[in-house]
Design an enzyme around this catalytic site. Structure first.
Site, short mmCIF file in Angstrom:
data_model
loop_
_atom_site.label_atom_id
_atom_site.label_comp_id
_atom_site.label_asym_id
_atom_site.label_seq_id
_atom_site.Cartn_x
_atom_site.Cartn_y
_atom_site.Cartn_z
N ASP A 144 8.68 20.57 25.96
CA ASP A 144 9.89 19.93 26.71
C ASP A 144 10.32 18.64 25.92
O ASP A 144 11.39 17.98 26.50
CB ASP A 144 9.32 19.62 28.34
CG ASP A 144 8.41 18.52 28.35
OD1 ASP A 144 7.75 18.14 27.45
OD2 ASP A 144 7.85 18.20 29.62
N SER A 145 9.66 18.23 24.96
CA SER A 145 10.37 17.17 24.32
C SER A 145 11.87 17.56 23.55
O SER A 145 12.55 16.61 23.09
CB SER A 145 9.39 16.66 22.92
OG SER A 145 8.89 17.84 22.47
N ASP B 116 5.74 24.65 27.41
CA ASP B 116 5.62 23.39 28.45
C ASP B 116 6.02 24.02 29.75
O ASP B 116 7.51 24.47 29.67
CB ASP B 116 6.19 22.31 28.03
CG ASP B 116 5.28 21.42 27.27
OD1 ASP B 116 4.08 21.36 27.36
OD2 ASP B 116 5.71 20.40 26.51
N LYS C 276 1.49 25.15 29.17
CA LYS C 276 0.88 23.43 29.21
C LYS C 276 1.37 23.06 30.23
O LYS C 276 2.69 22.78 30.38
CB LYS C 276 1.34 22.85 27.70
CG LYS C 276 0.61 21.39 27.91
CD LYS C 276 0.68 20.60 26.34
CE LYS C 276 2.01 20.26 26.16
NZ LYS C 276 2.36 19.02 27.09
N GLU D 224 1.06 18.88 32.30
CA GLU D 224 0.61 17.20 32.51
C GLU D 224 -0.12 16.97 33.57
O GLU D 224 0.19 17.65 34.69
CB GLU D 224 1.71 16.38 32.20
CG GLU D 224 2.59 16.56 30.73
CD GLU D 224 3.54 15.71 30.65
OE1 GLU D 224 3.56 14.86 31.45
OE2 GLU D 224 4.52 15.68 29.80
N GLU E 102 -2.84 12.47 24.39
CA GLU E 102 -1.63 11.89 23.99
C GLU E 102 -1.87 10.40 23.92
O GLU E 102 -1.88 9.88 25.25
CB GLU E 102 -0.44 12.32 24.40
CG GLU E 102 0.99 11.60 23.71
CD GLU E 102 2.20 12.14 24.18
OE1 GLU E 102 3.17 11.57 23.64
OE2 GLU E 102 2.19 13.18 24.84
#
Length: 270
Positions: free
Chosen positions: A48-49, A87, A117, A119, A186
């Site tokens: 999602d970056s 993501d 993925k 978070e 991270e």
């Protein structure tokens, strides 16, 4: 006899590299970049970056499921060998495990990717377990979590004091125990990331963490020198393509204005 038609690197094959050889991972958001990185990596993350490096957002919070799906499709078209992971964007999984399953299943169905993925630590363990039990491979992400930038007050390193160390350790264990096959660490202090890697049976993938992690991931636009917004401490520039692109544009503009482009070799005769 059932024929195995999966030609890419699979999640079990990725997991089998634990304690054997480091996992090489990069982000990719387009078919052309995926085609370039595919022969050299084990795992491609459609991160999602992309919200920041492709769309110019200040954070990743504005990224949608639809955006992730379209870029996931592009990366799958551009790659042939690497395992591809997508993501889950902000607000697509935090509400409850059912919401997470609907969006994760949709992403895998529509892109053909192998895993998702998400978070979060202890608070997301129930969701991870829910997804894994329903056939969705999950990679966790703890430490510095970009989707939590508002509550964290910015992009801050994890593991600098006893309280932070305890939290990142608890979060990592919770996600591993919930059934994730890997976890991204991270912005985690090196010694803490090393300890987590040694203690977990699942893969750790570092980004600003430790060389002792089971693998490493970076944002492709960062290592190429294309993203100019800022440069995190953990980013190594392996090229300065952004500078080369700017020089090319400068030369093009100069030739157009001087009418030296297009010259005869770039024009058509009768």
């Amino acid at each position: 006899m059932i024929e195995n038609k999966i030609k890419r690197i699979t999640v079990p094959q990725i997991l089998a590299k634990k304690n054997k050889e480091p996992i090489v991972s990069l982000t990719a958001y387009t078919a052309s970049v995926a085609q370039i990185v595919d022969p050299h990596v084990d795992l491609i993350l459609v991160g999602d970056s992309l919200g920041m490096v492709i769309y110019g957002f200040d954070t990743t919070l504005a990224v949608t499921v639809e955006m992730m799906i379209e870029h996931g499709k592009a990366v799958m078209r551009g790659s042939k060998n690497a395992c591809v992971m997508v993501d889950l964007p902000f607000a697509s999984y935090q509400e409850n495990p059912q919401q997470a399953f609907r969006n994760a299943a949709r992403i895998l169905q529509e892109t053909g990717a192998a895993a998702v993925k998400l978070e979060g630590g202890e608070e997301m363990a129930e969701t991870v377990e829910f997804l894994v039990k329903r056939g969705i491979p999950v990679c966790g992400h703890v430490g510095l979590m970009p989707q939590a930038v508002q509550t964290m007050g910015g992009f801050k390193i994890a593991g600098k004091n006893a309280k932070q160390i305890e939290k990142v350790m608890r979060d990592s264990n919770a996600i591993a125990n919930a059934g994730a096959f890997a976890i991204v660490l991270e912005g985690v202090v090196e010694s803490v990331a090393k300890t987590i890697t040694e203690q977990l049976s699942i893969l750790t993938i570092g980004i600003g963490a430790s060389p002792a992690c089971d693998g490493q991931v970076l944002v492709c636009d960062d290592i190429f020198g294309v993203f100019q917004g800022f440069k995190p401490k953990f980013v190594k520039r392996y090229a300065q393509i952004g500078q080369t692109m700017e020089e090319a544009v400068k030369s093009y503009a100069m030739e157009v204005r001087s009418r030296t482009f297009p010259s005869a070799e770039f024009c058509f005769e009768k």
